[in-house]
Design a protein around this motif. Structure first.
Motif, PDB file in Angstrom:
ATOM      1  N   PRO A 103      14.835  23.870   2.438  1.00 49.07           N
ATOM      2  CA  PRO A 103      15.517  23.957   3.418  1.00 49.07           C
ATOM      3  C   PRO A 103      15.550  23.313   4.606  1.00 49.07           C
ATOM      4  CG  PRO A 103      13.693  25.646   3.094  1.00 49.07           C
ATOM      5  CD  PRO A 103      13.183  24.625   2.167  1.00 49.07           C
ATOM      6  N   TYR A 104      14.778  22.508   4.772  1.00 48.56           N
ATOM      7  CA  TYR A 104      14.885  21.273   5.747  1.00 48.56           C
ATOM      8  C   TYR A 104      14.986  20.285   5.406  1.00 48.56           C
ATOM      9  CZ  TYR A 104      10.652  24.987   7.433  1.00 48.56           C
ATOM     10  OH  TYR A 104      10.299  25.729   7.965  1.00 48.56           O
ATOM     11  N   ALA A 105      16.113  19.412   6.868  1.00 47.16           N
ATOM     12  CA  ALA A 105      15.891  18.043   6.270  1.00 47.16           C
ATOM     13  C   ALA A 105      15.436  16.671   6.253  1.00 47.16           C
ATOM     14  CB  ALA A 105      17.068  17.607   8.489  1.00 47.16           C
ATOM     15  N   LEU A 106      15.651  16.153   5.446  1.00 44.67           N
ATOM     16  CA  LEU A 106      14.415  15.167   4.022  1.00 44.67           C
ATOM     17  C   LEU A 106      14.690  14.266   4.983  1.00 44.67           C
ATOM     18  CD1 LEU A 106      13.577  16.713   0.903  1.00 44.67           C
ATOM     19  CD2 LEU A 106      12.246  17.340   2.618  1.00 44.67           C
ATOM     20  N   LEU A 107      13.235  13.380   5.124  1.00 44.66           N
ATOM     21  CA  LEU A 107      13.249  11.678   5.426  1.00 44.66           C
ATOM     22  C   LEU A 107      14.239  11.240   4.601  1.00 44.66           C
ATOM     23  CD1 LEU A 107      11.968   9.277   7.330  1.00 44.66           C
ATOM     24  CD2 LEU A 107      10.365   9.178   5.415  1.00 44.66           C
ATOM     25  N   THR A 161       0.395  -1.245  -0.103  1.00 41.21           N
ATOM     26  CA  THR A 161      -0.063  -0.612   0.038  1.00 41.21           C
ATOM     27  C   THR A 161       1.188   1.060  -0.050  1.00 41.21           C
ATOM     28  OG1 THR A 161      -0.626   0.644   2.225  1.00 41.21           O
ATOM     29  CG2 THR A 161      -1.916  -1.316   1.385  1.00 41.21           C
ATOM     30  N   CYS A 162       1.915   1.098  -0.420  1.00 42.72           N
ATOM     31  CA  CYS A 162       3.155   2.475   0.059  1.00 42.72           C
ATOM     32  C   CYS A 162       4.162   1.994  -1.608  1.00 42.72           C
ATOM     33  CB  CYS A 162       3.969   2.453   0.918  1.00 42.72           C
ATOM     34  SG  CYS A 162       4.782   3.609   1.187  1.00 42.72           S
ATOM     35  N   THR A 163       4.621   2.972  -1.924  1.00 47.15           N
ATOM     36  CA  THR A 163       5.130   3.336  -3.399  1.00 47.15           C
ATOM     37  C   THR A 163       6.503   4.541  -3.070  1.00 47.15           C
ATOM     38  OG1 THR A 163       3.974   2.213  -4.628  1.00 47.15           O
ATOM     39  CG2 THR A 163       6.057   4.047  -5.239  1.00 47.15           C
ATOM     40  N   LEU A 164       7.692   4.351  -3.214  1.00 47.34           N
ATOM     41  CA  LEU A 164       8.517   5.392  -3.135  1.00 47.34           C
ATOM     42  C   LEU A 164       8.767   6.242  -4.662  1.00 47.34           C
ATOM     43  CD1 LEU A 164      10.670   7.098  -1.053  1.00 47.34           C
ATOM     44  CD2 LEU A 164      12.154   5.277  -2.194  1.00 47.34           C
ATOM     45  N   LEU A 165       8.463   6.960  -4.368  1.00 45.36           N
ATOM     46  CA  LEU A 165       9.243   8.576  -5.492  1.00 45.36           C
ATOM     47  C   LEU A 165      10.088   8.996  -5.622  1.00 45.36           C
ATOM     48  CD1 LEU A 165       5.804   9.411  -7.542  1.00 45.36           C
ATOM     49  CD2 LEU A 165       6.635   7.408  -7.841  1.00 45.36           C
ATOM     50  N   ARG A 166      11.491   8.423  -5.788  1.00 42.58           N
ATOM     51  CA  ARG A 166      12.393  10.006  -5.802  1.00 42.58           C
ATOM     52  C   ARG A 166      11.940  10.893  -6.907  1.00 42.58           C
ATOM     53  NH1 ARG A 166      17.804   8.495  -3.563  1.00 42.58           N
ATOM     54  NH2 ARG A 166      17.398  10.157  -2.615  1.00 42.58           N
ATOM     55  N   VAL A 167      12.070  12.085  -6.653  1.00 46.32           N
ATOM     56  CA  VAL A 167      11.470  13.218  -7.311  1.00 46.32           C
ATOM     57  C   VAL A 167      12.505  14.379  -7.009  1.00 46.32           C
ATOM     58  CG1 VAL A 167      10.015  12.609  -7.808  1.00 46.32           C
ATOM     59  CG2 VAL A 167       9.970  14.429  -5.557  1.00 46.32           C
ATOM     60  N   TRP A 168      12.739  15.743  -8.045  1.00 44.44           N
ATOM     61  CA  TRP A 168      13.801  16.572  -7.728  1.00 44.44           C
ATOM     62  C   TRP A 168      12.661  17.956  -8.445  1.00 44.44           C
ATOM     63  CZ3 TRP A 168      18.392  18.725 -10.746  1.00 44.44           C
ATOM     64  CH2 TRP A 168      18.453  18.266 -12.274  1.00 44.44           C
ATOM     65  N   ARG A 204      23.940  16.167  -6.120  1.00 42.91           N
ATOM     66  CA  ARG A 204      22.174  15.718  -6.700  1.00 42.91           C
ATOM     67  C   ARG A 204      21.674  15.255  -5.589  1.00 42.91           C
ATOM     68  NH1 ARG A 204      20.876  14.287 -11.705  1.00 42.91           N
ATOM     69  NH2 ARG A 204      18.733  13.971 -11.380  1.00 42.91           N
ATOM     70  N   GLU A 205      22.266  14.560  -4.351  1.00 45.04           N
ATOM     71  CA  GLU A 205      21.098  13.790  -2.966  1.00 45.04           C
ATOM     72  C   GLU A 205      20.469  15.022  -2.132  1.00 45.04           C
ATOM     73  OE1 GLU A 205      19.667  11.182  -2.377  1.00 45.04           O
ATOM     74  OE2 GLU A 205      20.415   9.599  -3.107  1.00 45.04           O
ATOM     75  N   LYS A 206      21.274  16.196  -2.447  1.00 39.76           N
ATOM     76  CA  LYS A 206      21.008  17.216  -1.877  1.00 39.76           C
ATOM     77  C   LYS A 206      19.557  18.014  -2.506  1.00 39.76           C
ATOM     78  CE  LYS A 206      25.092  18.483  -0.063  1.00 39.76           C
ATOM     79  NZ  LYS A 206      26.096  19.945   0.174  1.00 39.76           N
ATOM     80  N   LEU A 207      19.465  17.488  -3.715  1.00 44.35           N
ATOM     81  CA  LEU A 207      17.895  17.946  -4.265  1.00 44.35           C
ATOM     82  C   LEU A 207      17.205  17.360  -4.425  1.00 44.35           C
ATOM     83  CD1 LEU A 207      20.202  19.795  -7.019  1.00 44.35           C
ATOM     84  CD2 LEU A 207      19.526  20.969  -5.415  1.00 44.35           C
ATOM     85  N   ILE A 208      16.729  16.368  -4.019  1.00 42.95           N
ATOM     86  CA  ILE A 208      16.205  15.156  -4.299  1.00 42.95           C
ATOM     87  C   ILE A 208      15.068  14.634  -2.942  1.00 42.95           C
ATOM     88  CG2 ILE A 208      16.011  12.094  -4.962  1.00 42.95           C
ATOM     89  CD1 ILE A 208      18.718  12.569  -6.405  1.00 42.95           C
ATOM     90  N   ALA A 209      13.827  14.512  -3.175  1.00 48.73           N
ATOM     91  CA  ALA A 209      12.543  14.008  -1.759  1.00 48.73           C
ATOM     92  C   ALA A 209      12.654  12.922  -2.202  1.00 48.73           C
ATOM     93  CB  ALA A 209      12.005  15.465  -2.407  1.00 48.73           C
ATOM     94  N   ASN A 210      12.192  12.163  -1.277  1.00 55.73           N
ATOM     95  CA  ASN A 210      11.400  11.154  -0.806  1.00 55.73           C
ATOM     96  C   ASN A 210       9.912  12.014  -1.110  1.00 55.73           C
ATOM     97  OD1 ASN A 210      13.616   9.746  -1.481  1.00 55.73           O
ATOM     98  ND2 ASN A 210      14.487  10.430   0.096  1.00 55.73           N
ATOM     99  N   VAL A 211       8.990  11.160  -2.167  1.00 57.27           N
ATOM    100  CA  VAL A 211       7.618  10.719  -2.147  1.00 57.27           C
ATOM    101  C   VAL A 211       7.073   9.628  -1.788  1.00 57.27           C
ATOM    102  CG1 VAL A 211       5.434  11.878  -3.027  1.00 57.27           C
ATOM    103  CG2 VAL A 211       7.365  13.281  -3.356  1.00 57.27           C
ATOM    104  N   LEU A 212       6.294   9.709  -0.707  1.00 59.24           N
ATOM    105  CA  LEU A 212       5.468   8.472  -0.105  1.00 59.24           C
ATOM    106  C   LEU A 212       4.150   8.306  -0.361  1.00 59.24           C
ATOM    107  CD1 LEU A 212       7.001   8.053   3.163  1.00 59.24           C
ATOM    108  CD2 LEU A 212       7.767   6.678   0.875  1.00 59.24           C
ATOM    109  N   VAL A 213       3.960   7.876  -1.679  1.00 60.80           N
ATOM    110  CA  VAL A 213       2.328   7.165  -2.242  1.00 60.80           C
ATOM    111  C   VAL A 213       1.186   6.147  -1.718  1.00 60.80           C
ATOM    112  CG1 VAL A 213       1.259   7.062  -4.488  1.00 60.80           C
ATOM    113  CG2 VAL A 213       3.280   8.269  -4.302  1.00 60.80           C
ATOM    114  N   PHE A 214       0.016   6.525  -1.067  1.00 64.44           N
ATOM    115  CA  PHE A 214      -0.237   5.343  -0.546  1.00 64.44           C
ATOM    116  C   PHE A 214      -1.737   5.448  -0.677  1.00 64.44           C
ATOM    117  CE2 PHE A 214       2.556   7.852   2.909  1.00 64.44           C
ATOM    118  CZ  PHE A 214       2.855   6.108   3.199  1.00 64.44           C
ATOM    119  N   ASP A 215      -2.182   3.991  -0.685  1.00 63.48           N
ATOM    120  CA  ASP A 215      -3.261   3.280  -1.171  1.00 63.48           C
ATOM    121  C   ASP A 215      -3.959   3.473  -2.596  1.00 63.48           C
ATOM    122  OD1 ASP A 215      -3.574   2.963   1.710  1.00 63.48           O
ATOM    123  OD2 ASP A 215      -4.358   4.567   2.144  1.00 63.48           O
TER     124      ASP A 215
END
Length: 789
Positions: free
Chosen positions: A340-344, A327-334, A363-374
Motif C-alpha cells: 500500500p506504500y510507494a516503494l523505492l 556489498t549490495c545486490t538488488l533482488l526484484r521479487v513479488w 506487473r511493476e505495481k506488484l514488484i518490490a525491490n529488495v536490497l541485500v547487504f554484506d
C-alpha cells in the motif's frame, strides 16, 4: 539389503556404474555409482548402543601403492555384522548406496581424503569369492550351512535419545522442536555453518552447531516450530550444559511443525530411512509443541501487509537480480499482492541485470525491490530468476534513501518505503530457497497462473483481490456483494458497510467494523487450553491448574504436623466415610469434617463441609453427596485455614470454584450468612471468606482471511454469546465441549481446503492496550453469534 556373495560368473544386480576410487569426492552425487576394491584391512566388529554394530575396513584399487588409491569405509548396523562374517582380507567387494564424507585421518594414513559410510536400507555390498574350491574349509562350510547370503537389516532400527539424557562424548540420534535457528552462512573455513536450538518433551533446550560443505546439506528449517531429526550428532560439553555438533555420517530431516501439516520430510538426500514409528514421533512432537505454544508468532508478512519500521519474513519469487555495489545486490521479487506504500525505485544498468529487464506497468505495481547487504551478497550469487525464496528478518525502512555506489545517478526519493536485508545473522537473518513441494510455493504458482491467464485474455489489469483469490480464498469474495450464506450473524445495531481486512489494518482504535472473512486457523487447538480463569477486578487471566499441581497443594496441606484441628465455635466436628463405605475397614478411609452448625439445621441445600487431610479426588467424591465442600488445612494451634488459592477453594457437585490470589488479600475461613431465602451459593461463600471469585471464560485467537489480507481477532468476553453456551457448563459437561469442537471444525475443517470453509459475518472492535509500547491495534469479536449448524 543383503551382503551378496558372487561367483566369477555373477554380476551385481543393480547395474550401477562402477567408478574408480580416485573419482570419489564430496562434491559429486554418487547415488548411481558403485565402488570396487580389494579388502586390504578389516577391523574388529564393535558393539554400539546407537548402531548395534560398527566395523571399519579399507579397500584399495588396482594400484594399491599409490597415495589416495585406498579408501576407508565405515559400516554400521547389521550390515557390519554380516560383513564381518562373510568377508575376509583379499576379497574383492563392490559397495553401493554409500555416503561420502571427509576423512579425518587422510594426512596420517595417506589414504583417500574422503571415506565411505554404509548404513541403512540403501547400502549394499557384493563380495567376490573366486571359487568355492579355492576357499578354506571353514568358509566352504559357512556357504553350505546357509542357502542364502547373510541378510542386511532392511529396516534399520534407530535409537533416539531424549534431550535431557545427553552424555558428553556420545554420538546420538535426536528429535527436537526448533525454538531458534540461523540459516547456513559461510564460516571462516571452507564449510557453511548453521545453528539451531531445539527442545522436546523433556523441556530441555539444546544448541546444535552444524558444519557442512553445502548449504543444502543443512536442515531445511523454514520457521520456528519446525521439527528436525538429526542422525549421528556428537555431544560436546559447553559451560554448564552440552551442545550438539554433526559428526561423521551426519544426516538431517526437517518437518513442518503445524499440527495439520503432512509428515513429508524436507531433505536434500536422495535416500533416507523414515518409518511409521518416525511418523508417530513427528505427530507427537507437533501435538506437544502446540500444547506448549512453541510455535512462534507468525512473522511471515505479504507485501500488502508490510508496515514501515518493522521486521518480517517475506515469501516470494525472484524475478531478476543485479549487483548494485560490491556489498549490495538488488533482488526484484513479488508475492502476488501490492504494497500500500510507494516503494523505492532502483535504477541499474540493464546490461548487468540477470533475468527480465522490464515488465508491464501493471506487473511493476506488484514488484518490490529488495536490497541485500554484506555477507548475504555471497548467497545471492546462487540465486536464479524463478527461484522461490523466503527472506528472513527483512526490514521495511521509510524516508529518504540513497544507495551505496550509485550516488551520482540514483535519484533521491522522499517518503518511499525500501526493503533491506542487513548483514549479519542476528534473529535468523538470511535467505532460503524453497523447494517446489513447499505449500507456499504451490500457492505462489497459483498466483502466477492467474496472472498469465489474464494476460492471455488481454486483461492486463489484475487487481490485488483477484491475485489473492488464487492464493488462499474462493474466487468470489462476499465483500464484493456476492450472494453467500454466512455461518454467523451479527447482533449489533451498527449501520456500517463491510470492509476488507487490508482496510481494517489501517483503522483507528476505539471503533467498530463489519467484516466478512473465513477462519484460516485458530489457537489454541486443544479445547482444554481454551478455557481460562478471569478476574473482573484486576482483569488478569490465568490457566486452570492441572491435576498435578492441585494434588501437590492438597498433599502438602495434609502432611503439615499442626496437631488436631480446632474448628470455630459455629462448626460441628465429626467424621465421614468415603462413598461406598458404610463402616471403616481395610481399603476405606475416614475423614475429619467440620459442619456449619447453623446452616446444617436449616436443611441440606445449605450444608457447608470443611475437610482436612483430603485428596482432590476425595473432595470430588464428597461433593456429589454434600452441597458445599471446602478443603482446609490446620494451622499451628488447630485453627482452620484455606488452602493456597492456586487450587479450587470450593467444590459443588461437578463444579470447582477458584479465587484470585492477587485480589483476595486476607482470605480466611469465616461463617457465611444466608440471604432472605436462606440461600448459600458460591458468591456468598466467596464474599464471606474474602475471596475475589474468578469466572470461567473462553479465550480463542481467530486467524481470519479474506481476498485481501489476513488478520488476528480475539474471542473473549462474548465467547458464551458466540457459541450459545455457558462457560461453567463447558468446564463440566462433555456434550457442551463437543458442541464447541463441532462448530470450530465446521468453520475450519482439519483436512479441508480454503474452498470448503464457510464465510463468517463478524463485528470487530479495534482497541489498543495501555501496556503496549508499540501502540499496536488489536481486534476483538463483538456482538456475533453462531447460527445453528
Amino acid at each position: 539389503m543383503p551382503v551378496i556373495v558372487l561367483t566369477k560368473w555373477d554380476m551385481p544386480g543393480d547395474h550401477r556404474t562402477i567408478i574408480p576410487i580416485s573419482e570419489i569426492s564430496t562434491g559429486n552425487h554418487h547415488s548411481h555409482h558403485s565402488v570396487k576394491g580389494t579388502v586390504i584391512h578389516k577391523g574388529p566388529l564393535v558393539s554400539s548402543s546407537t548402531y548395534h554394530f560398527i566395523l571399519k575396513a579399507v579397500i584399495a584399487g588396482d594400484n594399491a601403492e599409490a597415495e589416495g588409491s585406498s579408501i576407508n569405509i565405515v559400516i554400521l548396523g547389521t550390515l557390519a555384522k554380516d560383513f564381518s562374517q562373510a568377508v575376509n582380507e583379499k576379497d574383492v567387494v563392490i559397495a553401493s548406496g554409500y555416503t561420502v564424507g571427509k576423512s579425518p585421518t587422510a594426512r596420517k594414513d595417506k589414504r583417500h581424503v574422503c571415506n565411505l559410510l554404509l548404513s541403512g536400507d540403501q547400502a549394499q555390498i557384493h563380495v567376490f569369492w573366486h571359487s568355492p574350491s579355492d576357499l578354506p574349509s571353514s568358509r566352504q562350510a559357512k556357504m553350505k550351512k546357509t542357502s542364502a547370503p547373510p541378510t542386511l537389516l532392511s529396516t534399520p532400527k534407530y535409537k533416539y535419545v531424549k534431550l535431557s539424557d545427553l552424555n558428553a562424548g556420545a554420538v546420538v540420534n535426536v528429535y527436537g522442536v526448533v525454538v531458534f535457528f540461523k540459516q547456513p552462512y559461510k564460516s571462516r573455513g571452507t564449510d557453511f555453518c548453521s545453528s539451531l536450538k531445539i527442545t522436546d518433551q523433556s523441556e530441555q533446550k539444546i544448541t546444535c552447531t552444524i558444519f557442512c560443505s553445502k548449504p543444502e546439506s543443512h536442515p531445511q528449517i523454514f520457521q520456528i516450530g519446525d521439527i528436525v531429526r538429526l542422525h549421528r550428532v556428537k555431544i560436546q560439553p559447553y559451560k554448564d550444559s552440552v551442545t550438539l555438533m554433526n559428526s561423521f555420517g551426519f544426516s538431517a530431516l526437517a518437518f513442518s511443525g503445524k499440527v495439520d501439516a503432512d509428515t513429508e520430510p524436507r531433505t536434500s538426500s536422495k535416500t533416507f530411512h523414515f518409518t511409521e514409528e518416525d511418523r508417530r514421533t513427528v505427530t507427537e512432537l507437533r501435538s506437544w509443541a502446540a500444547d506448549q505454544n512453541l510455535m512462534s508468532e507468525d512473522l511471515n508478512v505479504r507485501l500488502s501487509g508490510a508496515q514501515p519500521k518493522t521486521y518480517f519474513n517475506l515469501t516470494c519469487q525472484l524475478l531478476a537480480k543485479a549487483p548494485v555495489h560490491s556489498t549490495c545486490t538488488l533482488l526484484r521479487v513479488w508475492d502476488g499482492t501490492r504494497c500500500p506504500y510507494a516503494l523505492l525505485k532502483v535504477t541499474v544498468n540493464a546490461n548487468i541485470i540477470e533475468g527480465t529487464t522490464s515488465f508491464s506497468e501493471e506487473r511493476e505495481k506488484l514488484i518490490a525491490n529488495v536490497l541485500v547487504f554484506d555477507n548475504h551478497v555471497q548467497c545471492t550469487k546462487n540465486l536464479k530468476p524463478g527461484d522461490f525464496l523466503r527472506i528472513f528478518n527483512l526490514r521495511a525502512i521509510p524516508g529518504s534513501i540513497r544507495l551505496p555506489g550509485v550516488r551520482s545517478s540514483q535519484v533521491e526519493e522522499i517518503n518511499h518505503l525500501s526493503f533491506h536485508l542487513h548483514g549479519g545473522t542476528a534473529y535468523g537473518r538470511g535467505i532460503r530457497i524453497l523447494p517446489d513441494n513447499c505449500t507456499d510455493v504451490q500457492e505462489l504458482k497459483r498466483i502466477m497462473k492467474v496472472f498469465h491467464e489474464n494476460m492471455e485474455l488481454n486483461q492486463p489489469e489484475v487487481n490485488d483481490s483477484a491475485m489473492w483469490d488464487a492464493w488462499n480464498t474462493p474466487p468470489q469474495s462476499p465483500v464484493k456483494g456476492a450472494s453467500v450464506e454466512f455461518s454467523t450473524e451479527r447482533t449489533c445495531d451498527h449501520e456500517l458497510q463491510p470492509v476488507t481486512l487490508s482496510e481494517l489494518k489501517h483503522c483507528t482504535p476505539g471503533s467498530f467494523h463489519h467484516v466478512r472473512a473465513q477462519l484460516r486457523s485458530y489457537e489454541p487447538s486443544r479445547l482444554h487450553q481454551v478455557l481460562k480463569l478471569y478476574c473482573s477486578k484486576c482483569q488478569s487471566m490465568q490457566d486452570i491448574p492441572d491435576n498435578k499441581l492441585v494434588s501437590k497443594v492438597f498433599s502438602e496441606a495434609s502432611t503439615v504436623p499442626n496437631g488436631p484441628p480446632s474448628p470455630p465455635d459455629w462448626c460441628l466436628s465429626g467424621q465421614v466415610h468415603l462413598p461406598g463405605e458404610s463402616e471403616p475397614g481395610p481399603g476405606g478411609r475416614t475423614l475429619n469434617v467440620h459442619l456449619s452448625a447453623q446452616l446444617t439445621v436449616e436443611g441440606r441445600s445449605k450444608e457447608l463441609i470443611f475437610l482436612t487431610g483430603c485428596t482432590p479426588l476425595e473432595a470430588c467424591h464428597l461433593a456429589t453427596t454434600f452441597t458445599n465442600v471446602i478443603p482446609v488445612r490446620s494451622l499451628p494451634g488447630g485453627q482452620l485455614d484455606l488452602l493456597d488459592l492456586s487450587v479450587p477453594f470450593l467444590f459443588r457437585g461437578r463444579k470447582r470454584f477458584y479465587g484470585c490470589k492477587q485480589c483476595s488479600k486476607g482470605a480466611a475461613v469465616r461463617e457465611p450468612k444466608a440471604d432472605g431465602d436462606n440461600i448459600i451459593d458460591e458468591k456468598k461463600i466467596a464474599e464471606a471468606f474474602g475471596i475475589q471469585l474468578l469466572k470461567f471464560v473462553l479465550l480463542l485467537t481467530f486467524h481470519l482471511q479474506d481476498a485481501t489480507d489476513k488478520l488476528d481477532a480475539y474471542l473473549l468476553r462474548e465467547s458464551e454469546h458466540f457459541f450459545n453456551v455457558s462457560t461453567e457448563e463447558t468446564a463440566t459437561k462433555q456434550e457442551v465441549q463437543d458442541r464447541i469442537s463441532r462448530t470450530l471444525n465446521y468453520y475450519c475443517p482439519p483436512e479441508g481446503n480454503a474452498d470448503e470453509r464457510p464465510w463468517l459475518d463478524l463485528c470487530l472492535a479495534a482497541y489498543r492496550t495501555y501496556m503496549d509500547e508499540n501502540k499496536k491495534v488489536y481486534f476483538q469479536i463483538k456482538s456475533t453469534r453462531t447460527r445453528e449448524l
